[in-house]
Design an enzyme around this catalytic site. Structure first.
Site, mmCIF file in Angstrom:
data_model
loop_
_atom_site.group_PDB
_atom_site.id
_atom_site.type_symbol
_atom_site.label_atom_id
_atom_site.label_comp_id
_atom_site.label_asym_id
_atom_site.label_seq_id
_atom_site.Cartn_x
_atom_site.Cartn_y
_atom_site.Cartn_z
ATOM 1 N N LYS A 44 0.833 -1.219 0.000
ATOM 2 C CA LYS A 44 0.000 0.000 0.000
ATOM 3 C C LYS A 44 0.863 1.263 0.000
ATOM 4 O O LYS A 44 0.649 2.167 -0.807
ATOM 5 C CB LYS A 44 -0.946 0.020 1.215
ATOM 6 C CG LYS A 44 -1.910 -1.154 1.270
ATOM 7 C CD LYS A 44 -2.822 -1.084 2.463
ATOM 8 C CE LYS A 44 -2.121 -1.111 3.808
ATOM 9 N NZ LYS A 44 -1.404 -2.369 4.122
ATOM 10 N N ARG A 53 -9.714 1.248 8.921
ATOM 11 C CA ARG A 53 -9.123 -0.036 9.285
ATOM 12 C C ARG A 53 -10.173 -0.991 9.848
ATOM 13 O O ARG A 53 -9.869 -2.109 10.204
ATOM 14 C CB ARG A 53 -8.134 0.287 10.374
ATOM 15 C CG ARG A 53 -6.775 -0.299 10.480
ATOM 16 C CD ARG A 53 -6.054 -0.646 9.274
ATOM 17 N NE ARG A 53 -4.760 -1.125 9.635
ATOM 18 C CZ ARG A 53 -3.622 -0.494 9.338
ATOM 19 N NH1 ARG A 53 -3.627 0.609 8.654
ATOM 20 N NH2 ARG A 53 -2.480 -1.019 9.701
ATOM 21 N N ARG A 69 11.663 -5.817 4.416
ATOM 22 C CA ARG A 69 11.433 -4.367 4.284
ATOM 23 C C ARG A 69 12.447 -3.573 5.107
ATOM 24 O O ARG A 69 12.764 -3.908 6.242
ATOM 25 C CB ARG A 69 10.030 -4.007 4.765
ATOM 26 C CG ARG A 69 9.857 -2.491 4.872
ATOM 27 C CD ARG A 69 8.440 -2.061 4.940
ATOM 28 N NE ARG A 69 7.715 -2.572 6.095
ATOM 29 C CZ ARG A 69 6.403 -2.410 6.261
ATOM 30 N NH1 ARG A 69 5.698 -1.761 5.355
ATOM 31 N NH2 ARG A 69 5.799 -2.913 7.323
ATOM 32 N N ARG A 111 11.333 -2.016 10.784
ATOM 33 C CA ARG A 111 10.300 -1.590 11.732
ATOM 34 C C ARG A 111 10.116 -2.599 12.861
ATOM 35 O O ARG A 111 10.132 -3.805 12.616
ATOM 36 C CB ARG A 111 8.964 -1.401 10.984
ATOM 37 C CG ARG A 111 8.796 -0.010 10.421
ATOM 38 C CD ARG A 111 7.635 0.145 9.483
ATOM 39 N NE ARG A 111 6.356 -0.436 9.913
ATOM 40 C CZ ARG A 111 5.228 -0.337 9.198
ATOM 41 N NH1 ARG A 111 5.226 0.332 8.051
ATOM 42 N NH2 ARG A 111 4.116 -0.890 9.623
ATOM 43 N N ARG A 137 -0.512 -8.969 13.377
ATOM 44 C CA ARG A 137 -1.093 -7.937 12.500
ATOM 45 C C ARG A 137 -1.967 -8.575 11.421
ATOM 46 O O ARG A 137 -2.998 -8.036 11.042
ATOM 47 C CB ARG A 137 0.020 -7.095 11.861
ATOM 48 C CG ARG A 137 0.648 -6.114 12.856
ATOM 49 C CD ARG A 137 1.971 -5.576 12.367
ATOM 50 N NE ARG A 137 1.870 -4.843 11.124
ATOM 51 C CZ ARG A 137 2.884 -4.650 10.280
ATOM 52 N NH1 ARG A 137 4.076 -5.153 10.550
ATOM 53 N NH2 ARG A 137 2.720 -3.951 9.185
HETATM 54 P P1 AP5 Z 1 4.816 -1.614 1.800
HETATM 55 O O1 AP5 Z 1 4.448 -0.754 0.645
HETATM 56 O O2 AP5 Z 1 5.609 -1.001 2.908
HETATM 57 O O3 AP5 Z 1 3.501 -2.366 2.364
HETATM 58 P P2 AP5 Z 1 2.247 -1.790 3.140
HETATM 59 O O4 AP5 Z 1 1.040 -2.469 2.580
HETATM 60 O O5 AP5 Z 1 2.251 -0.298 3.169
HETATM 61 O O6 AP5 Z 1 2.563 -2.403 4.569
HETATM 62 P P3 AP5 Z 1 2.462 -1.787 6.025
HETATM 63 O O7 AP5 Z 1 3.119 -2.815 6.916
HETATM 64 O O8 AP5 Z 1 2.992 -0.402 6.107
HETATM 65 O O9 AP5 Z 1 0.939 -1.789 6.220
HETATM 66 P P4 AP5 Z 1 0.204 -1.806 7.517
HETATM 67 O O10 AP5 Z 1 -1.164 -1.560 7.023
HETATM 68 O O11 AP5 Z 1 0.366 -3.012 8.376
HETATM 69 O O12 AP5 Z 1 0.948 -0.686 8.390
HETATM 70 P P5 AP5 Z 1 0.613 0.811 8.720
HETATM 71 O O13 AP5 Z 1 1.868 1.584 8.605
HETATM 72 O O14 AP5 Z 1 -0.595 1.275 7.974
HETATM 73 O O15 AP5 Z 1 5.599 -2.887 1.202
HETATM 74 C C1 AP5 Z 1 6.157 -3.869 2.066
HETATM 75 C C2 AP5 Z 1 7.527 -4.323 1.505
HETATM 76 O O16 AP5 Z 1 7.305 -4.995 0.266
HETATM 77 C C3 AP5 Z 1 8.503 -3.175 1.199
HETATM 78 O O17 AP5 Z 1 9.799 -3.576 1.527
HETATM 79 C C4 AP5 Z 1 8.390 -2.969 -0.330
HETATM 80 O O18 AP5 Z 1 9.602 -2.515 -0.892
HETATM 81 C C5 AP5 Z 1 8.045 -4.378 -0.800
HETATM 82 N N1 AP5 Z 1 7.156 -4.399 -1.971
HETATM 83 C C6 AP5 Z 1 6.071 -3.620 -2.205
HETATM 84 N N2 AP5 Z 1 5.487 -3.939 -3.372
HETATM 85 C C7 AP5 Z 1 6.211 -4.972 -3.894
HETATM 86 C C8 AP5 Z 1 6.110 -5.757 -5.067
HETATM 87 N N3 AP5 Z 1 5.144 -5.569 -5.994
HETATM 88 N N4 AP5 Z 1 7.015 -6.735 -5.266
HETATM 89 C C9 AP5 Z 1 7.998 -6.947 -4.358
HETATM 90 N N5 AP5 Z 1 8.159 -6.220 -3.220
HETATM 91 C C10 AP5 Z 1 7.273 -5.257 -2.992
HETATM 92 O O19 AP5 Z 1 0.169 0.700 10.244
HETATM 93 C C11 AP5 Z 1 1.099 0.387 11.265
HETATM 94 C C12 AP5 Z 1 0.370 0.431 12.606
HETATM 95 O O20 AP5 Z 1 -0.179 1.762 12.843
HETATM 96 C C13 AP5 Z 1 -0.854 -0.494 12.737
HETATM 97 O O21 AP5 Z 1 -0.486 -1.804 13.088
HETATM 98 C C14 AP5 Z 1 -1.643 0.234 13.840
HETATM 99 O O22 AP5 Z 1 -1.101 -0.013 15.104
HETATM 100 C C15 AP5 Z 1 -1.431 1.705 13.502
HETATM 101 N N6 AP5 Z 1 -2.482 2.220 12.597
HETATM 102 C C16 AP5 Z 1 -2.300 2.706 11.326
HETATM 103 N N7 AP5 Z 1 -3.482 3.082 10.812
HETATM 104 C C17 AP5 Z 1 -4.433 2.836 11.760
HETATM 105 C C18 AP5 Z 1 -5.844 2.994 11.815
HETATM 106 N N8 AP5 Z 1 -6.532 3.459 10.764
HETATM 107 N N9 AP5 Z 1 -6.488 2.642 12.950
HETATM 108 C C19 AP5 Z 1 -5.823 2.168 14.002
HETATM 109 N N10 AP5 Z 1 -4.477 1.966 14.025
HETATM 110 C C20 AP5 Z 1 -3.786 2.301 12.910
#
Ligand code: AP5
Length: 216
Positions: free
Chosen positions: A13, A88, A127, A160, A171
């Protein structure tokens, strides 16, 4: 375009959000990035959020909703935005509907990135994120040219805390229990478009842009 990205942790994402927001000229709003910025800045919000993030749990809705409302009220989000990581759960989706109705608008589309669990685990274990500009790299799929250093800004790369295997497993459980019902919520309203998120970053970007064109 008022766009929401949905998909499991590690689906790509954040990676796709950068390209999509640039292509369509809309600001990227990532709740995870805002929370991480607050954690590194040592704010009260960051101290509260860190406890939940480190455990792989969701930050309480009232805190997250208020933060998103403030961000969406800013001038640059008036004509469109990309939300990455919000909503979420269905309760947050209903709050988002209410905020947008208040602003006299509504969502254009929700893009689901579809990827299997094994690939998610591979993506998260490799990552590396930049401390300075937030860009994400991958040790195998998209390695920086010097280990530990961001090619874009020279910042230091880190793994991370919530990418440790036990936290990743939790997660994913949280995603299945709380976030995946959004797929039904938005598809029943004809707002969901899903793409296959396997393949190279470039392939997925191409699919995303093609799928979103009708909503631009
Ligand atoms: P990446 O693009 O970083 O993946 P992502 O989907 O953004 O993963 P996240 O772990 O950031 O998502 P998340 O939803 O768990 O975390 P968030 O930060 O929102 O890609 C991952 C890896 O793959 C990278 O190394 C990239 O290079 C590689 N990659 C990408 N595309 C590729 C491809 N096509 N081929 C190969 N490699 C590829 O949330 C973190 C925490 O914040 C949550 O757990 C929660 O505690 C809190 N939080 C955030 N939002 C909320 C909310 N709305 N409500 C409550 N708590 C929240």
């Amino acid at each position: 375009m008022r766009l929401v990205l949905v998909g499991p942790p590690g689906a790509g994402k954040g990676t796709q959000a950068e390209f999509i927001s640039e292509h369509f000229g809309i600001p990227k709003i990532s709740t995870g990035d805002i929370f991480r910025g607050n954690v590194s800045g040592g704010t009260d919000l960051g101290k509260l959020a860190k406890k939940y993030m480190d455990a792989g749990d969701l930050v309480p809705d009232e805190v997250t909703n208020a933060m998103v409302r403030d961000r969406l009220a800013q001038e640059d989000a008036r004509d469109g935005f990309l939300l990455d990581g919000f909503p979420r759960n269905v309760a947050q989706a209903k709050v988002l509907d209410g905020i947008l109705a208040e602003f006299g608008s509504g969502l254009s589309v929700v893009l689901e990135l579809d990827v299997d669990q094994d690939e998610v685990v591979r993506r998260l274990s490799g990552r590396r994120s930049c401390k300075k500009c937030g860009h994400v790299w991958h040790l195998e799929y998209d390695p920086p040219s010097s280990p530990g250093v961001c090619d874009r800004c020279g910042g230091q790369l880190y793994h991370r805390d919530d990418d440790e295997p036990a936290t990743v497993r939790h997660r994913l459980e949280v995603y299945l229990a709380q976030t995946s019902p959004l797929v039904k919520y938005y598809s029943s309203r004809d707002q969901l478009v899903a793409i296959d998120a396997l393949g190279t970053v470039e392939d997925v970007t191409e699919r995303a842009i093609e799928a979103l064109k009708p909503y631009a």
